[in-house]
Every structure is written in C-alpha cells, then in structure tokens.
Design an enzyme around this catalytic site. Structure first.
Site, mmCIF file in Angstrom:
data_model
loop_
_atom_site.group_PDB
_atom_site.id
_atom_site.type_symbol
_atom_site.label_atom_id
_atom_site.label_comp_id
_atom_site.label_asym_id
_atom_site.label_seq_id
_atom_site.Cartn_x
_atom_site.Cartn_y
_atom_site.Cartn_z
ATOM 1 N N VAL A 1 2.795 -4.689 -9.995
ATOM 2 C CA VAL A 1 1.432 -4.411 -10.485
ATOM 3 C C VAL A 1 0.419 -4.634 -9.367
ATOM 4 C CG1 VAL A 1 -0.316 -5.010 -12.194
ATOM 5 C CG2 VAL A 1 2.101 -5.168 -12.805
ATOM 6 N N LYS B 1 7.875 -1.245 -11.797
ATOM 7 C CA LYS B 1 7.014 -1.280 -12.989
ATOM 8 C C LYS B 1 7.582 -0.454 -14.134
ATOM 9 C CE LYS B 1 5.433 0.190 -9.692
ATOM 10 N NZ LYS B 1 4.931 0.622 -8.410
ATOM 11 N N GLU C 1 5.756 -9.594 -9.284
ATOM 12 C CA GLU C 1 4.388 -9.498 -8.742
ATOM 13 C C GLU C 1 4.121 -8.145 -8.083
ATOM 14 O OE1 GLU C 1 1.054 -10.217 -8.746
ATOM 15 O OE2 GLU C 1 1.721 -12.301 -8.681
ATOM 16 N N LYS D 1 1.855 -0.321 -15.292
ATOM 17 C CA LYS D 1 1.306 -1.600 -14.828
ATOM 18 C C LYS D 1 0.493 -2.267 -15.935
ATOM 19 C CE LYS D 1 1.213 0.348 -10.184
ATOM 20 N NZ LYS D 1 0.448 1.150 -9.217
HETATM 21 N N1 HSE Z 1 1.605 5.398 -6.352
HETATM 22 C C1 HSE Z 1 0.983 4.135 -6.590
HETATM 23 C C2 HSE Z 1 -0.476 4.231 -6.206
HETATM 24 C C3 HSE Z 1 1.600 2.989 -5.849
HETATM 25 O O1 HSE Z 1 -0.929 5.265 -5.741
HETATM 26 O O2 HSE Z 1 -1.173 3.258 -6.408
HETATM 27 C C4 HSE Z 1 2.862 2.528 -6.503
HETATM 28 O O3 HSE Z 1 2.662 2.111 -7.811
#
Ligand code: HSE
Length: 428
Positions: free
Chosen positions: A134, A107, A131, A207
């Site tokens: 995000v 991302k 995909e 994201k």
């Molecule tokens: N660290 C992120 C989260 C996952 O806690 O959702 C990877 O983007």
C-alpha cells in the site's frame, strides 16, 4: 552472535532487486538496528540467466517459488511475484504451511484472499506483513496498525495510484488530454501490464481494501468497493474544476456510516489548496482521521525500486526484532464481515452541463435541481459556443441518490445538449 534472519526472496523484478541491494549495502546498519544479521539464503525468479545488475551468486537458486517457500533454511518468505493467484498464492500458502513468516508487496493477493491467508497464518502461528503493498514507500500500514492503534478511526482516504495522479496533474499542467498522457505513461513504463489496474482504479482499490480492514476491523472486502477509473475525465473538467478552486484526484475513501462500510475509489474534486489538492505527479498521499489524533497526512513515493524495497525492509526488520503483529492488526478470526454500503454520506457535488443557449434553459435546470431537493451553492456560466453554454454548478451537500434524480430529470429535459458530468467534492 545472535542467529541470522534468513530470507528466501521470490520474484527478482524491480522490487526484488531493490531488496537485494539494500541487504547488501546496509548489512551492518540492519544488524545494528535489529540486533541480528539479515541474510538472503535463496532466491527464485522465472529467468535465471537474466542480468539484473546485482550479484546473486551467493544465494541458492530455486526455479520454483513453492520449493523456495518450503526450504528448511529460510525463516521468512518474501513474495515479490505479484498477481492474485498462481505462483504468488501457492508459494505464500506453502510458506505459511511450513512455518515461515511472509513479507509481501502483493496488494491484489491480500485484497482478494487476505482473510483466508491471514487465518492460515494465524493457525500456523505466523504473520503476513505487507507494508509495500500500500502506497509504496509510505509506512502507512505501520502507522495505522501501530502508531494510531489508540484511535477509533473515522475515515481513511488517499491518492494511492501514482500513475493516475501523474496523468491527472499533467492534464492540468501540460494541457494534454487523457489519451496522450496514457501513451506517455506507456512509453515511460509507468503502466501495469494490465493498464486497467491503474487507470480503472483497481490497483488503488486493492490498497483501499487493505487499509479499510485495518482501520475498521473488517474482513478485506474488495468486492464491496465502488470503483470508477479516470478514463472519462476530460481536459475541460480539469480546467473547469480548477476555475472553481478544485483539483480532480482519483481518491479512495473508506468510512463507516449508518448503512455499513462505505468504500469508494473514484475521481473526486478536492480543494486546490488542500494537501491532497497540491499532490503532484506520481506521489501518493494517505490521510487518516482518528478520534484522538484528528488528522494525520502521510505523503511519499508510491512506487519504484527504492521506495517499495524500503517498505519491504521495514517489515523484514520488524520480523528480525521479533515483532509479530497480526496481519490486519487484530486476530483474523475476530475480523467482522464488512456490510458494504453504497455511498450514502452527503457531499457537495460538481455538476457540468452543456445547455442549449435559449431562453428559460437555465431556469429549467434550476427547477429540476430544486424539485429533486438539490440546493445550489455556486453557479457559473461563461464561454458560450455557438449553440451551447457550459454551466458549472457546485451544489450544497446532497446524497448521490438525490442528485441522480436531478440528473435523470436533465436527461428528460430538452435543454441539456450532452451527458452531464457529476463529480463528488470530498471534504478533506
Ligand atoms: N502502478 C502503481 C502506481 C504502483 O502507479 O501507483 C503499484 O501499485
């Protein structure tokens, strides 16, 4: 037999290993669905000797991901290295330049360099699919790009960082403060190497930048996002918000206004009874509003080996089927510059004040709000300490700029003991 789709996988961390496992476990299923075998030709990672719990002996090994990206015997370069620059960017560029499609979970790379890379992909007649970048296993890019392509998108919003949602919901249910839960996340391995990516709202903002681009046909504009993390959220606000019928979420929202494209990633209140309000733990949720479909709510795991590898494989299967959708859902050269706008759209706000408990204090607060043009919808005051009284106010819709005038007024008045807390209530 139809020619196999040959993959080169760079990065054999949790997600890379998950992808290898799916390809090994579901070879027949994938072929049945796409009409051709999906094979791994070569892989690359920093440590060749590490035991990853999966058999890699059938695949060629490249220590340099750029060399992997350039190999003649791969069709698709799967970038699972991470990071907005360095080997991730260099290898994606090398893959595009040598005629490969790219599938990535990165991302940060696309939020920062997405426009440039999408243009490179198009010039080379290739695509970048992302995909897995995000909301982990939720097929949100596909939904927005394909399933909802007939809609003018009105608003996209979501809880897209599982770690933050885990912390906020545990604060609520376990009576634990932010610091204790941050430590718990560190012990459980939930935090990114740089934890500020999670708790500072940056990961989720990356994201959001990608969703905005697809939704509104704009170049990804990460710098245009107003970002605020969850570090300042107190147990007291979690409780007070709950008492007023709300939950606090790190919510990303993107929508157009007369001023331009508003993108914000900040702690917001949402009604406890709403789908977003009921989202617990590390789960993600994305809400998409279109002029015809009205509202679509997508919910699912936002991270982890299986869910993220599932999203990578969705993209790989699309490529195996010959589906070539432009990176951000339309030709990269047609994406508009996003005119970044600070939040101007009015909303109700939650305001918490600690007032000195003396005659006329509340009247002064009400006057400051009234003078600024902020109207009170609901107000509550109980639970006095020795010298201060906590006052909770839910305003009618107002802009942040108007509310800021009142907040400034509070700081100049002699009745407010602490820094006021003001959080937007997002109507969901
Ligand atoms: N660290 C992120 C989260 C996952 O806690 O959702 C990877 O983007």
């Amino acid at each position: 037999m139809t020619q196999a789709l040959r993959l080169g996988i760079a990065g054999l961390g949790t997600v890379g290993v998950g992808v290898v496992k799916i390809i090994r476990r579901h070879a027949d299923l994938l072929q049945a669905r796409t009409g051709r075998p999906i094979e791994i030709t070569a892989v690359s990672a920093r440590n060749a000797k590490k035991d990853r719990g999966v058999n890699l002996s059938d695949y060629a090994w490249e220590s340099d991901p750029v060399a992997l990206a350039k190999r003649d015997d791969i069709d698709v370069f799967v970038e699972l290295i991470g990071g907005e620059n360095g080997p991730a960017k260099a290898s994606v560029e090398a893959a595009l330049a040598s005629g490969k499609d790219v599938v990535t979970a990165n991302k940060a790379l696309l939020a920062i360099h997405g426009q440039e890379l999408a243009e490179k992909a198009e010039a080379a007649g290739r695509v970048i699919r992302f995909e897995a970048a995000v909301a982990g296993g939720i097929p949100v890019i596909k939904s927005l790009t394909e399933g909802l392509a007939g809609n003018e998108i009105k608003r996209v919003m979501g809880v897209m960082n599982g770690t933050c949602n885990y912390i906020l919901t545990r604060m609520q249910s376990q009576e634990l403060g932010y610091n204790a839960l941050f430590e718990e996340c560190a012990e459980l391995g939930y935090l990114e190497a740089d934890p500020n990516l999670d708790v500072g709202g940056i990961d989720a903002a990356h994201k959001l930048a990608l969703l905005s681009s697809i939704a509104f046909g704009t170049k990804p504009n990460f710098d245009g996002i107003q970002i605020e993390g969850i570090q300042q959220i107190s147990l007291e606000d979690i409780h007070q918000a709950d008492d007023m019928g709300y939950r606090i979420k790190l919510l990303g929202v993107a929508q157009r206004s007369a001023r331009g494209l508003e993108q914000r990633m900040q702690p917001c209140l949402v009604p406890s009874t709403s789908a977003l309000g009921q989202l617990e733990g590390g789960t993600n949720m994305v809400v998409i509003e279109g002029d015809s479909v009205e509202q679509v709510v997508l919910r699912g795991p936002g991270a982890g080996e299986g869910p993220t590898a599932s999203a990578v494989m969705g993209d790989v299967c699309d490529l195996a089927r010959g589906l070539q959708i432009p990176t951000f859902g339309r030709p990269a050269t047609s994406l508009q510059d996003a005119q970044a706008a600070v939040t101007g759209l009015p909303a109700p706000y939650y305001v918490r004040l600690a007032l000195f408990d003396k005659p006329g204090a509340l009247a002064k607060v009400a006057a400051i709000l009234g003078d600024a043009g902020v109207s009170i919808d609901r107000m509550r005051q109980y639970g006095h300490s020795e010298s201060t009284a906590p006052v909770l106010i839910v305003t009618h819709k107002t802009t942040r700029a108007t509310l800021d005038i009142a907040l400034e007024g509070f700081s100049n008045a002699d009745v407010v003991a602490d820094e006021p807390v003001a959080l937007r209530i997002e109507e969901v």
